[in-house]
Design a protein around this motif. Structure first.
Motif, PDB file in Angstrom:
ATOM      1  N   MET A  30      16.185  48.526 -45.710  1.00 34.75           N
ATOM      2  CA  MET A  30      15.559  48.593 -47.277  1.00 34.75           C
ATOM      3  C   MET A  30      15.233  46.975 -47.576  1.00 34.75           C
ATOM      4  O   MET A  30      14.438  46.695 -48.595  1.00 34.75           O
ATOM      5  CB  MET A  30      16.395  49.140 -48.228  1.00 34.75           C
ATOM      6  CG  MET A  30      16.547  50.599 -47.844  1.00 34.75           C
ATOM      7  SD  MET A  30      15.374  51.593 -47.961  1.00 34.75           S
ATOM      8  CE  MET A  30      14.879  51.631 -49.556  1.00 34.75           C
ATOM      9  N   SER A  31      15.657  46.176 -46.804  1.00 33.34           N
ATOM     10  CA  SER A  31      15.653  44.938 -47.172  1.00 33.34           C
ATOM     11  C   SER A  31      14.545  43.819 -46.688  1.00 33.34           C
ATOM     12  O   SER A  31      14.302  43.957 -45.310  1.00 33.34           O
ATOM     13  CB  SER A  31      17.097  44.087 -46.976  1.00 33.34           C
ATOM     14  OG  SER A  31      17.895  44.743 -47.647  1.00 33.34           O
ATOM     15  N   THR A  32      13.814  42.902 -47.287  1.00 28.55           N
ATOM     16  CA  THR A  32      13.323  41.905 -46.586  1.00 28.55           C
ATOM     17  C   THR A  32      14.063  40.932 -45.999  1.00 28.55           C
ATOM     18  O   THR A  32      14.987  40.354 -46.529  1.00 28.55           O
ATOM     19  CB  THR A  32      12.404  41.150 -47.652  1.00 28.55           C
ATOM     20  OG1 THR A  32      11.063  42.055 -48.243  1.00 28.55           O
ATOM     21  CG2 THR A  32      11.578  40.060 -46.998  1.00 28.55           C
ATOM     22  N   MET A  33      13.658  40.811 -44.605  1.00 29.69           N
ATOM     23  CA  MET A  33      14.389  39.539 -43.745  1.00 29.69           C
ATOM     24  C   MET A  33      13.536  38.221 -43.745  1.00 29.69           C
ATOM     25  O   MET A  33      12.325  38.489 -43.675  1.00 29.69           O
ATOM     26  CB  MET A  33      14.738  40.137 -42.545  1.00 29.69           C
ATOM     27  CG  MET A  33      15.684  41.444 -42.607  1.00 29.69           C
ATOM     28  SD  MET A  33      17.235  40.957 -43.292  1.00 29.69           S
ATOM     29  CE  MET A  33      17.761  39.946 -42.224  1.00 29.69           C
ATOM     30  N   GLY A  34      14.275  37.246 -43.477  1.00 31.69           N
ATOM     31  CA  GLY A  34      13.329  35.966 -43.271  1.00 31.69           C
ATOM     32  C   GLY A  34      14.205  35.131 -42.433  1.00 31.69           C
ATOM     33  O   GLY A  34      15.415  35.012 -42.392  1.00 31.69           O
ATOM     34  N   TRP A  35      13.340  33.961 -41.924  1.00 33.93           N
ATOM     35  CA  TRP A  35      13.849  32.830 -41.335  1.00 33.93           C
ATOM     36  C   TRP A  35      13.441  31.657 -41.729  1.00 33.93           C
ATOM     37  O   TRP A  35      12.337  31.611 -42.213  1.00 33.93           O
ATOM     38  CB  TRP A  35      13.418  32.971 -39.670  1.00 33.93           C
ATOM     39  CG  TRP A  35      14.180  33.931 -38.741  1.00 33.93           C
ATOM     40  CD1 TRP A  35      13.519  35.132 -38.362  1.00 33.93           C
ATOM     41  CD2 TRP A  35      15.362  33.780 -38.306  1.00 33.93           C
ATOM     42  NE1 TRP A  35      14.363  35.720 -37.687  1.00 33.93           N
ATOM     43  CE2 TRP A  35      15.497  35.130 -37.246  1.00 33.93           C
ATOM     44  CE3 TRP A  35      16.216  32.848 -38.197  1.00 33.93           C
ATOM     45  CZ2 TRP A  35      16.957  35.286 -36.645  1.00 33.93           C
ATOM     46  CZ3 TRP A  35      17.436  33.068 -37.245  1.00 33.93           C
ATOM     47  CH2 TRP A  35      17.570  33.990 -36.753  1.00 33.93           C
ATOM     48  N   TYR A  36      14.316  30.844 -41.921  1.00 30.58           N
ATOM     49  CA  TYR A  36      14.062  29.644 -42.809  1.00 30.58           C
ATOM     50  C   TYR A  36      14.713  28.572 -41.658  1.00 30.58           C
ATOM     51  O   TYR A  36      15.425  29.038 -40.923  1.00 30.58           O
ATOM     52  CB  TYR A  36      14.883  29.513 -43.810  1.00 30.58           C
ATOM     53  CG  TYR A  36      14.125  30.209 -45.005  1.00 30.58           C
ATOM     54  CD1 TYR A  36      14.381  31.680 -44.969  1.00 30.58           C
ATOM     55  CD2 TYR A  36      13.433  29.757 -46.148  1.00 30.58           C
ATOM     56  CE1 TYR A  36      13.787  32.607 -46.007  1.00 30.58           C
ATOM     57  CE2 TYR A  36      12.899  30.683 -46.966  1.00 30.58           C
ATOM     58  CZ  TYR A  36      12.813  32.004 -46.953  1.00 30.58           C
ATOM     59  OH  TYR A  36      12.513  32.742 -47.972  1.00 30.58           O
ATOM     60  N   ARG A  37      14.190  27.249 -42.027  1.00 29.35           N
ATOM     61  CA  ARG A  37      14.796  26.066 -41.234  1.00 29.35           C
ATOM     62  C   ARG A  37      14.885  24.961 -41.921  1.00 29.35           C
ATOM     63  O   ARG A  37      14.082  24.697 -43.115  1.00 29.35           O
ATOM     64  CB  ARG A  37      13.834  25.634 -39.813  1.00 29.35           C
ATOM     65  CG  ARG A  37      12.437  25.096 -40.147  1.00 29.35           C
ATOM     66  CD  ARG A  37      11.595  25.204 -39.132  1.00 29.35           C
ATOM     67  NE  ARG A  37      10.301  24.722 -39.334  1.00 29.35           N
ATOM     68  CZ  ARG A  37       9.400  24.360 -38.317  1.00 29.35           C
ATOM     69  NH1 ARG A  37       9.605  25.052 -37.204  1.00 29.35           N
ATOM     70  NH2 ARG A  37       8.237  23.897 -38.959  1.00 29.35           N
ATOM     71  N   GLN A  38      15.910  24.158 -41.454  1.00 26.57           N
ATOM     72  CA  GLN A  38      16.077  22.885 -42.192  1.00 26.57           C
ATOM     73  C   GLN A  38      16.620  21.620 -41.416  1.00 26.57           C
ATOM     74  O   GLN A  38      17.367  21.834 -40.363  1.00 26.57           O
ATOM     75  CB  GLN A  38      17.349  23.080 -43.330  1.00 26.57           C
ATOM     76  CG  GLN A  38      17.577  21.878 -44.431  1.00 26.57           C
ATOM     77  CD  GLN A  38      18.401  22.284 -45.136  1.00 26.57           C
ATOM     78  OE1 GLN A  38      19.409  23.117 -45.185  1.00 26.57           O
ATOM     79  NE2 GLN A  38      18.542  21.548 -46.416  1.00 26.57           N
ATOM     80  N   ASP A  39      15.815  20.549 -41.435  1.00 22.54           N
ATOM     81  CA  ASP A  39      16.377  19.304 -40.928  1.00 22.54           C
ATOM     82  C   ASP A  39      17.106  18.675 -41.715  1.00 22.54           C
ATOM     83  O   ASP A  39      16.933  18.404 -42.965  1.00 22.54           O
ATOM     84  CB  ASP A  39      14.871  18.345 -40.687  1.00 22.54           C
ATOM     85  CG  ASP A  39      14.370  18.269 -39.041  1.00 22.54           C
ATOM     86  OD1 ASP A  39      13.426  17.732 -38.826  1.00 22.54           O
ATOM     87  OD2 ASP A  39      15.438  18.907 -38.348  1.00 22.54           O
TER      88      ASP A  39
END
Length: 111
Positions: A30-39
C-alpha cells in the motif's frame, strides 16, 4: 518497520548495479517506495519513486539510465542502474511512505 538495502559496491563508469531494499513490519503493497542518494556535504536528493499502483517518477539526472521496480509479494523494491557515471557516486537510501529510511548502501563509480 525495517528497511534493509543491499547491492551497492564499486563499479567502473558505464557499468551497472542493481540495488535491493527489503521491507518488513508494514503493509508494503500500500506504500509508495523511493530511492534517494546523498553525497557527503550535500543534501539528500530524490532518485526515483514508485507508487503502490506502479507509477514511477525519476530525477532528470537518472532518466533513461535507472529503473525502479517493486515486488509486493517479496516486500522488495529494486533500483536497476545502468550506464553509471562518477557523479552517481553516493550513499543510496531506501524510503517507505516518506517516513521510514534504511541505513543506506554505498555506490562508488570509479575507474
Amino acid at each position: 518497520v525495517q528497511l534493509v538495502e543491499s547491492g551497492g559496491g564499486l563499479v567502473q563508469p558505464g557499468g551497472s548495479l542493481r540495488l535491493s531494499c527489503a521491507a518488513s513490519g508494514i503493509t508494503f503493497s500500500m506504500s509508495t517506495m523511493g530511492w534517494y542518494r546523498q553525497d557527503p556535504g550535500k543534501q539528500r536528493e530524490l532518485v526515483a519513486t514508485i507508487t503502490s499502483g506502479g507509477r514511477t517518477n525519476y530525477a532528470d539526472l537518472v532518466k533513461g539510465r535507472f529503473t525502479i521496480s517493486r515486488g509486493n509479494a517479496k516486500n522488495t523494491v529494486w533500483l536497476q542502474m545502468n550506464n553509471l557515471k562518477p557523479e552517481d557516486t553516493a550513499v543510496y537510501f531506501c524510503n517507505l511512505a516518506d517516513t521510514w529510511w534504511g541505513r543506506g548502501t554505498q555506490v562508488t563509480v570509479s575507474s
